[in-house]
Write a protein that holds these residues in place. Structure first.
Motif, PDB file in Angstrom:
ATOM      1  N   LEU A   1      49.713 -18.508   3.204  1.00  0.00           N
ATOM      2  CA  LEU A   1      48.976 -19.436   3.891  1.00  0.00           C
ATOM      3  C   LEU A   1      47.751 -20.035   3.015  1.00  0.00           C
ATOM      4  O   LEU A   1      47.744 -21.142   3.113  1.00  0.00           O
ATOM      5  CB  LEU A   1      48.179 -18.830   5.107  1.00  0.00           C
ATOM      6  CG  LEU A   1      49.493 -18.420   6.463  1.00  0.00           C
ATOM      7  CD1 LEU A   1      48.611 -17.776   7.393  1.00  0.00           C
ATOM      8  CD2 LEU A   1      49.979 -19.823   6.767  1.00  0.00           C
ATOM      9  N   ALA A   2      47.318 -19.302   2.173  1.00  0.00           N
ATOM     10  CA  ALA A   2      46.081 -19.717   1.399  1.00  0.00           C
ATOM     11  C   ALA A   2      46.652 -20.581   0.461  1.00  0.00           C
ATOM     12  O   ALA A   2      46.067 -21.678  -0.024  1.00  0.00           O
ATOM     13  CB  ALA A   2      45.356 -18.482   0.547  1.00  0.00           C
ATOM     14  N   GLU A   3      48.043 -20.527  -0.164  1.00  0.00           N
ATOM     15  CA  GLU A   3      48.657 -21.388  -1.223  1.00  0.00           C
ATOM     16  C   GLU A   3      49.110 -22.843  -0.374  1.00  0.00           C
ATOM     17  O   GLU A   3      49.488 -23.705  -1.404  1.00  0.00           O
ATOM     18  CB  GLU A   3      49.599 -20.528  -2.015  1.00  0.00           C
ATOM     19  CG  GLU A   3      48.896 -19.431  -2.687  1.00  0.00           C
ATOM     20  CD  GLU A   3      50.060 -18.527  -3.329  1.00  0.00           C
ATOM     21  OE1 GLU A   3      51.157 -18.759  -3.108  1.00  0.00           O
ATOM     22  OE2 GLU A   3      49.642 -17.961  -4.063  1.00  0.00           O
ATOM     23  N   ASN A   4      49.459 -22.640   0.676  1.00  0.00           N
ATOM     24  CA  ASN A   4      49.797 -23.783   1.507  1.00  0.00           C
ATOM     25  C   ASN A   4      51.134 -24.528   0.822  1.00  0.00           C
ATOM     26  O   ASN A   4      51.047 -25.867   0.834  1.00  0.00           O
ATOM     27  CB  ASN A   4      48.712 -24.779   1.633  1.00  0.00           C
ATOM     28  CG  ASN A   4      47.611 -24.537   2.487  1.00  0.00           C
ATOM     29  OD1 ASN A   4      47.775 -24.346   3.651  1.00  0.00           O
ATOM     30  ND2 ASN A   4      46.365 -24.064   1.955  1.00  0.00           N
ATOM     31  N   LEU A   5      52.019 -23.744   0.546  1.00  0.00           N
ATOM     32  CA  LEU A   5      53.151 -24.221  -0.042  1.00  0.00           C
ATOM     33  C   LEU A   5      54.454 -24.586   1.257  1.00  0.00           C
ATOM     34  O   LEU A   5      55.253 -25.101   0.865  1.00  0.00           O
ATOM     35  CB  LEU A   5      53.855 -23.095  -0.844  1.00  0.00           C
ATOM     36  CG  LEU A   5      52.973 -23.186  -2.233  1.00  0.00           C
ATOM     37  CD1 LEU A   5      53.777 -21.926  -3.185  1.00  0.00           C
ATOM     38  CD2 LEU A   5      53.038 -24.303  -3.105  1.00  0.00           C
TER      39      LEU A   5
END
Length: 488
Positions: A446-450
């Motif tokens: 989620l933090a990387e939002n890929l």
């Protein structure tokens, strides 16, 4: 001309003369899709291919019309207290050529299936299987590296169906038809069950064909097929056209992923914060409004909320912000990038062709426009910045969701760190520790939002009134054998 042949011939143009009601000798099924070999041998199966494979090549267990795991080649099983060993007793049954089905044969074929599935998402799901062995002539044991509550659900998948040569053990046999296949029940005695006299009277023939959504709905509306399967959000508007007074639209409360894959981390999408801006700007509460679907579950998470192994530590995102505030924050990031780059931002988005996809694109584009992002429909996935991902879950576990983005199978940028955490979870004995590792992997993704999650996938069917053997379920699995069984 036989009754079955009389039904088969007109299927070629999808304008067959109705072969009677669902209580008669034939159930006609149209599966939405493009032209497809229904009896294909590969592992990349379409919806129709999965249905036929499950009907003709059952595995140790299978799924019934309600989506519940039930015995198939295995008549029963036990699970050890530590959850690391599943022991199955093979039913006293035969392959179609009369050869008995033995535990060594089942073991060998299962090993072959697992080897063939390496490098696929299903292969990743099955990674905790450490060993398969034949304990006796009719007992098979599966040993695991760590607890795996979803194992039985995975063993029921069509790709795990067993065969000898190029033929499975049933419960049905497929014969080519003019525009699909005709499936008839295997004699109960060959499957290890008592066989009453005139047992054929307990079963119907099932005719399966593949057709584009618009044609399948037209055939149903005209009374030519009893059941339409395989509908998605892409073609849902077709189900709202025509009379349809003789049947019912049925929606599965499906479990899976529906969202947008980031295909390239360059330009505006090179920065994590900018990818978050895209995810933040979408108004999920309004996304399905044009479809008039009640109860649709939107989410900002990768893993579906509320799964048995969800430890509750991963919340929905941006819950403290109204949509207007989220879009304003996203717009600030867009404007900053445009000033720095000297470019106007346009994102190319790929969705399959269909009226539902058109409506979904319009809703997404409207939300993004509020954040200053222009959207353009891409002609193919290779030309897109964002691509729709729409998949059904194979089992109710966080690991299935995380495996859909594994670096080994994804075509876009990925998260090696999240993959490492998922891999670590395979060998821990504690389910609490396992859930914690999977939650950490989700937080990292989620933090990387890929991936931009939207919500639960949409699956629909059209079911003729009075048709038995069909039930909605979270897997959107509708076995053909259940349709063949006549109501008692």
């Amino acid at each position: 001309m036989s009754r079955v042949l009389a039904c088969i011939l007109p299927l070629l143009a999808l304008t067959l003369v109705s072969c009677g009601s669902a209580d008669d000798a034939t159930v006609s099924v149209a599966v939405i899709g493009e032209e497809d070999p229904l009896t294909g041998e590969g592992l990349r199966l379409s919806v129709a291919g999965q249905l036929v494979r499950s009907a003709t090549r059952e595995g140790l267990v299978t799924l019934d019309a309600s989506g519940e795991v039930v015995p198939a080649i295995a008549e029963r099983w036990i699970v050890t207290d530590d959850g690391l060993s599943y022991i199955f007793r093979i039913r006293n049954s035969d392959w179609p050529d009369g050869t008995p089905i033995t535990a060594p044969a089942v073991r060998d074929r299962m090993r072959q299936n697992l080897a063939a599935l390496r490098g696929t998402s299903l292969g990743l799901d099955l990674a905790p299987i450490a060993e398969i062995r034949a304990m006796t002539g009719r007992v098979v044991e599966i040993r695991l590296t760590g607890p795996m509550p979803g194992l039985l659900q995975l063993l029921a998948q069509p790709e795990l169906g067993l065969e000898r040569g190029d033929t499975g053990a049933g419960p049905m046999l497929a014969e080519p038809a003019e525009a699909g296949v005709s499936l008839a029940a295997v004699p109960p005695s060959s499957r290890g069950f008592p066989q009453p006299e005139e047992w054929q009277e307990f079963y119907r023939t099932v005719l399966v064909q593949v057709a584009p959504a618009e044609q399948a709905v037209a055939a149903f509306d005209g009374g030519d097929v009893n059941l339409v399967l395989g509908g998605t959000i892409v073609d849902l508007p077709y189900a709202d056209t025509g009379g349809l007074s003789r049947g019912t639209i049925r929606l599965d409360a499906a479990l899976g992923v529906l969202g947008l894959d980031v295909m390239r981390d360059e330009g505006f999408l090179a920065e994590t914060a900018n990818r978050e801006a895209v995810a933040m700007a979408i108004d999920r509460d309004q996304l399905m409004q044009p479809f008039n679907i009640g109860g649709w579950i939107a989410t900002t998470r990768i893993v579906a909320p509320g799964l048995p192994d969800d430890d509750g530590t991963v919340p929905e995102r941006w819950i403290d912000l109204e949509i207007e505030d989220r879009q304003a924050r996203a717009r600030a990031r867009v404007e900053a990038w445009e000033r720095a780059s000297g470019e106007d931002l346009t994102l190319r988005i790929y969705l399959p062709q269909g009226p539902g996809a058109d409506m979904l694109f319009t809703q997404i584009a409207r939300s993004l426009a509020e954040a200053g992002i222009s959207s353009q429909r891409a002609d193919n996935p290779g030309a897109a910045d964002l691509v729709l991902k729409d998949r059904l879950a194979r089992f109710a576990g966080s690991r299935w969701f995380l495996n859909q983005f594994h670096c080994r199978i994804t075509e876009g940028p990925c998260s090696p760190g999240a993959d490492a955490l998922v891999r670590q979870s395979l060998t821990v004995a504690s389910r609490t520790e396992q859930a914690s590792l999977l939650a950490e992997a989700e937080r990292l993704m989620l933090a990387e939002n890929l991936f931009i999650p939207l919500g639960a996938p949409i699956r629909w069917s059209l079911v003729r009134g009075g048709l038995d053997g069909f039930n909605e379920n979270r897997w959107s699995v509708h076995p053909l054998f259940d349709l063949a069984e006549r109501p008692i």
